[in-house]
Design a protein around this motif. Sequence first.
Motif, short mmCIF file in Angstrom:
data_model
loop_
_atom_site.label_atom_id
_atom_site.label_comp_id
_atom_site.label_asym_id
_atom_site.label_seq_id
_atom_site.Cartn_x
_atom_site.Cartn_y
_atom_site.Cartn_z
N CYS A 1 5.20 61.64 26.62
CA CYS A 1 5.14 63.37 26.08
C CYS A 1 3.65 63.64 26.02
CB CYS A 1 6.12 63.32 24.84
SG CYS A 1 7.71 62.97 25.01
N LYS A 2 2.99 62.84 25.23
CA LYS A 2 1.56 63.21 25.16
C LYS A 2 0.82 63.59 26.44
CE LYS A 2 -2.84 61.92 22.97
NZ LYS A 2 -3.35 60.87 22.17
N TYR A 3 1.31 63.05 27.25
CA TYR A 3 0.50 62.96 28.81
C TYR A 3 1.38 63.56 29.82
CZ TYR A 3 -2.80 60.04 26.59
OH TYR A 3 -4.00 59.61 25.79
N LYS A 4 2.50 64.56 29.18
CA LYS A 4 3.25 65.44 29.99
C LYS A 4 4.07 64.39 31.17
CE LYS A 4 1.73 68.88 27.99
NZ LYS A 4 1.14 68.36 26.80
N ARG A 5 4.35 63.20 30.69
CA ARG A 5 5.44 62.37 31.71
C ARG A 5 6.61 62.55 31.09
NH1 ARG A 5 1.09 57.24 33.37
NH2 ARG A 5 3.26 56.45 34.27
N VAL A 6 7.17 63.79 31.04
CA VAL A 6 8.17 63.86 30.33
C VAL A 6 9.59 63.16 30.89
CG1 VAL A 6 9.93 65.82 29.62
CG2 VAL A 6 7.34 66.02 29.65
N ASP A 7 9.69 63.27 32.37
CA ASP A 7 10.85 62.53 32.95
C ASP A 7 10.79 61.02 32.74
OD1 ASP A 7 11.52 64.88 34.02
OD2 ASP A 7 10.42 64.51 35.90
N GLU A 8 9.53 60.61 32.74
CA GLU A 8 9.66 59.31 32.17
C GLU A 8 10.12 58.66 30.78
OE1 GLU A 8 6.06 57.01 34.73
OE2 GLU A 8 5.81 59.10 34.25
N ALA A 9 9.61 59.78 29.97
CA ALA A 9 10.13 59.76 28.56
C ALA A 9 11.52 59.78 28.53
CB ALA A 9 9.59 60.76 27.90
N MET A 10 12.11 60.82 29.40
CA MET A 10 13.70 60.95 29.29
C MET A 10 14.37 59.64 29.82
SD MET A 10 14.76 63.52 27.93
CE MET A 10 16.45 63.80 28.49
#
Length: 327
Positions: free
Chosen positions: A161-170
């Motif tokens: 999330c910090k590095y805006k890799r939101v899809d991978e977080a999901m």
Amino acid sequence: MEERGCAPNVVTYNTIIDGLCKDKLVIEALNLFSEMTGKGFPPDVFSYNPILHAMCNLGQWKEVITLWNEMLANNCKPDVICYNVLVDAACKEGKISEAHDIVERMIQDGVQPNTVTYNALMDGYCLQGKMDEARKVLNSMIVRGCVPTVYSYTIMMNGYCKYKRVDEAMELFQEMSQNGPFPDTIAYNALINVMSQLGRLSVAQELFKEISAYGIVPNLITYSALLHGFCKNGQIYKALGFFKVMQNNGLKPDIVHYNILIDGLCEIGQHAVARELFHRLSFKGLQPTVSTYNIMIKGLCKAGITGKAYEMFRKMEVNGCLPNSIS
């Protein structure tokens, strides 16, 4: 103690050293450590661990390495706690390659890394934005039969999330939900927060609904993330409605929640409502912070109500809240 004919032993010294280290009295602990060795008591891993831990907390990396090398030279075999202290300290110092080498040395010495070890290493990589390396650590952890905890996954999700890799977080969140362990409030908060910040409010709200459906209790952080998301995206009335839901669910808003709402109201020009909310704080048993005053002053100035802004500035000083550079 010795005057009464009761001679101390290694356990006695270790207990006192541990207590001194917990009180951050490292010099006193080292003096006692020297006294112990001077009297012929060989230190064991329980002698070294608290001192190493205290030195790490104080950021005394060079001293840590010196003591570590002395420990190895004295044929005192580090245990998993000792290795974990060193790995965590190396990561916090930004020495991620050294931390990785320590884990490799640990395995070679027959000491199996545990969840604490892997979590520290993952966190170290995440802090440096090396998310692919962090993911390798998580995979290695699973392969070696060390079961990740919710905290393990939350470290990774926060990093993504910090590095805006939101899809991978999901994706990781879904993986955790399907394979276990089941996400807790902290894990949900991490995703709700980033989705709210990115304006993906429909996803944030769906996650909030999931929390309630699974019987997980939202906390103040959950609500503040959503309130901030609504206000940032100009949906102040949704935020106010959600604020009421929060109170109806038995949670008492703190000054952070009020600051978010006051700022949101000022941003859309609802200065009268913002002032009303500000004046209501004392009735709620809350004291405005520097941030609260700054939000009000900025909003009033932006609206051209400079007289009221100056009154607010003076009120700030009278109430003992010292202005900062932003004020």
